[in-house]
Scaffold this active site. Structure first.
Site, short mmCIF file in Angstrom:
data_model
loop_
_atom_site.label_atom_id
_atom_site.label_comp_id
_atom_site.label_asym_id
_atom_site.label_seq_id
_atom_site.Cartn_x
_atom_site.Cartn_y
_atom_site.Cartn_z
NE ARG A 54 -3.65 -2.57 0.57
CZ ARG A 54 -3.35 -3.47 0.07
NH1 ARG A 54 -1.97 -4.17 -1.01
NH2 ARG A 54 -4.07 -4.91 -0.42
CD GLU B 291 -2.49 0.57 -4.35
OE1 GLU B 291 -2.23 -0.01 -5.16
OE2 GLU B 291 -3.23 1.21 -3.91
CB SER C 73 17.58 14.36 2.18
OG SER C 73 18.82 13.73 3.25
#
Lengths: 146, 146, 146, 146, 146, 146, 146, 146, 146, 146
Positions: free
Chosen positions: J87, J90, J113
């Site tokens: 997830r 995604e 960063s």
């Protein structure tokens, strides 16, 4: 005008005017490698520098706008194929662990930045065959515990 | 003894004796990066140098034999994952075309050798953050028509 | 004119004039394999040779400029699919370790250059079936300690 | 005993007896490249040849059985990483289309066999740097319509 | 005209004339599978056969030229997705080792050629569901020691 | 005992007893290809057949249990590397679209099953070189609208 | 007209006429999922059904011809990226072995056909959040020994 | 004890006691598919359920602890190879876009959850061949703007 | 108008009108990240919001229709290459297991939804270098046994 | 002791002592996410902190040495498979371009960063379902021209 069109325009102009990256860099006060990377669409220029590049290469104002845009950096092949570029990839593969160990021994746990970073190409003339001197200069960024 | 076992033996000895690559390199008259690469199993040493490395690190003679063997070079990940090594890969991806153009403009059609090649790591101290200076030095090999 | 357009132009001209690589190579004093590779866009020609190729194939001057350009070498499939090319890939896969061992036994630690390199295709006639003789000739580059 | 164990046994024996592939090949009347490939487990030997190899290298009879077995040929990396082997892969990538065109111009539609096939490595001494001469010899197989 | 355009032209003509591969094959004296593969651009035809195909399908002479050209064979997906083609791939995956063992037990160390090769599709009518009979016929090529 | 151990046991027994798949198949009343696939762990046997295989090869009862188990079918390389198996993969790649078209022209929209499926290997002796005849026989499954 | 153009035409018509798959399915007597799959180009329709779809969506006769064509099924991403489709892929990954075991325990060694197959989507209204009920119905195909 | 060892222990116990998932599920009051997935290590059980599973299968308490652990879900092959599991993957590939469209037409923009989710396997007996009925039941999750 | 064309139209309008996502978000009462994602084609807007976006950016009504469409979400590179996006991917790779453990310790077995989800970007000014504060807010979804 | 063994030791100790990352973090004065990442082997600890971690978890001194070592960071799957981690992947895929645009609009050309970086996990209790709040805090690094 997107970065790709900008790149074609600038490379064509450079060829037409028979200028080198060395000469363009000198005339606008920037390093030749950086100028090339900006014209290839891999770095953004400040408005001031963009204007200078366009002046040297006699390009339209919309090219300057494209030079100022923040690029989405991407490359075609995860493993490069062109022999010159592959040799650099091979160096990273063969010497990656070595470099990590030597750098971290000198600096502690952290990385060499590829953002706060510059690069230089020099030629060492040698009767047994000239040599390429490639210098990478990056800020060391230490990991911080939190 | 294969290169992998050799590497474990030498890295353990180096840790035990609290030596740096810098110190080992100096004591045997070779560059620290090269010494590290040989101990990592990515380069072969001459019998003479292999013996010196073993002396400094108090290793058995069979380690010297392993240091002399010609390595089969390989790396685990086509796209490296460790952040320090990835940054180097990223530089090749982002600046590959740029470097090709700048190098070939200076040298003609050809490549920078990764075989007739050396490398150096230096530290530039800077109050705003130290910088890593990485220098690659490779013979230029021109393509020849035939 | 980019290398792709150049290639289409030259291959079409070669077909139209019913010339072989053998004949073109002979008429300009270069090897047929090299001439083919240059017309396919995988090698650059000197101005002189570029002009000769264009003369034989009756091509426009901009084709000569394209022949002189330094190519970015790339190929479509990491694992080739065409049966003729796949067989060569298979040879590298099956006999790679063998060749590495035999070459390094003869020459020491190093590689056969693919840059300072030439190639030749010959036909050995044989009533049981003709044979292809493919000869690769590359400079040996020794690794150097530093 | 499988091919992997056989390979370790034979390479260790060869090192112990300080023999070259050249010498082993000569003493059993086969080519050095083929002998190496059989010991690496990439070709099967006839019972007679297997026995001879075992005699030269003072190996047990079960090694001969392993030499006779038909190998399942496989390699670790779709794209090779060792620099010597990668250079051969690069040659196939860069010159694949060229070789296909030149071979098929000479022989018609078909392929060079990698099965009815032999290979040879020679050294050309040269003061500017020795050269590797690699010769591939494969039967031409024409496609047939049916 | 390249192979792709040729393929579109021939498939469209076949649909327009409501001919089957069976019928085209019969009328020109070749196997239906081979004719289909040539029209799909995966085999080259002799001038004579190319002319016949064009006559049956009422195609222009340049289509015949395209049929005679030696194809560069390639396919879109390393692992096929269309269910009919995937099932064939699955057979190779599931039964590959089995077939290798059974064939080499019968023939010795070597391969079944995919070049000196033909194929046939037949229908076995069966009230419980018709069956596809797919026959592959390839020359056995023995590995030779050298 | 898992399928892998079963396979090693059965292949070793077969070698020890110097039996061919042909002979084992005949003695238990099954096809040689199917017997090989079951011993390789790619098909499950009925208790009755498993017992027969174990009897012929003098294997322990737990081998029979392993033969009865429903296999999870898998193979090592998405693109096979062994030359014999690669040639079959190549046939699927080169002729996949052709076979789809010819089969669906004869049978309608659907596939050839790889489950309700059998296979046979035959040898056609030929003075110009023996030929392998590989026959695939699969039920045609039509797509149904719903 | 190929399947892709057909799909664009039919989806545009469906949007223009503000019809749902439910409604189209009902009006032609087929399931909504099947109708959608046929309009997406993943199944072929009989001439009769193709005509009905074209009537409902007021499409040209050539669209009906495209609906009748046997599709070459393919999808863009080996690992789907759209979240709805990825969740289905994840179910196959997470529960694949589980389903194999449960199905084969109930049916014996074999598979659930994806060809002799249908699917249904239902909505279960629930105050805590509606639920999707997805039903797959496939013929069980047993492996057969031969 | 990790999930892998737990899985081997539980599957061996199930085989030894000749129990089906159906029977185990019934005796502990859970669905057979869920019980199988927990024993395969793809779901965690509550302490209460874990104890019941161990009781039925006569496993040690440490197995119950392993059943309660939250699994890291992973699978071996991005594209499954076992034919039963591949068919499910194929359904997602072939019908993914169709299902997305039909589901979102019924429910709006969102997904079917694979977490708040259950599954069921049923057998439909049929003289022409039994059918597998696979039911997926997942909560619909709408995307929300924010 | 598809999502891609919509995206080009909206980004061009935003540049022409010199508006920031911050300003657009504020003027229509939505978060700037969400507005950007909708204009990039990665979320659908309600009719009301779509109209507002079009009003602010002076876009045609068909752009509003495109904003309302449910997107098929996809991205170009499985492993992102742009340095800013790669750093996020690296965080998931390096800290994935850590986050899973910490979240599940706090919430139990389950996931953080990427659907019932929102995100925010803030700037923390700092004389030693500004910091990006990225906040992800997702509903926790527990796995349920069934 | 390498990082992997260290990780097993520390996770086992944490389970045995029934401590949470929250509690360990609090007792040594570091954030729970950072402590977890160090124990998972993805960050190095200062000697002082390493000692404290070992004290809380009653680990041997060699564990402290392993905690101080600079890790080589790597992860198993380029595309993660565990649902919780996927997830997050995604989110990077779906919202990567959006985040790049929003961040660079606020900060200029550069990156967030992942080295000078920290992370936090919080729980927002909510009767409709608790929510995970994940906060990433990274220094902004501007690209510099040179």
């Amino acid at each position: 005008m997107d970065k790709l069109e900008m790149r074609h325009t600038l490379l064509a102009a450079k060829a037409r005017k028979k200028l080198t990256w060395e000469e363009i860099g000198k005339s606008i006060g920037m390093s030749p490698v950086w100028v090339a990377s900006a014209c290839y669409g891999m770095n953004s220029a400040t408005p001031d520098v963009a204007k200078k590049i366009c002046k040297v290469l006699e390009a339209e104002p919309e090219v300057a706008t494209a030079l100022e845009a923040f690029p989405t950096k991407a490359w075609d092949e995860a493993i490069p194929q062109d022999p010159l570029i592959y040799r650099l990839y091979e160096v990273v593969g063969v010497y990656g662990d070595t470099l990590k160990d030597v750098i971290q021994e000198k600096f502690g746990d952290g990385i060499m930045s590829a953002i706060d970073f510059s690069m230089e190409v020099d030629k060492i003339e040698d009767p047994k065959g000239d040599r390429v001197l490639l210098t990478l200069n990056g800020k060391f960024l230490p990991y911080k515990a939190w």
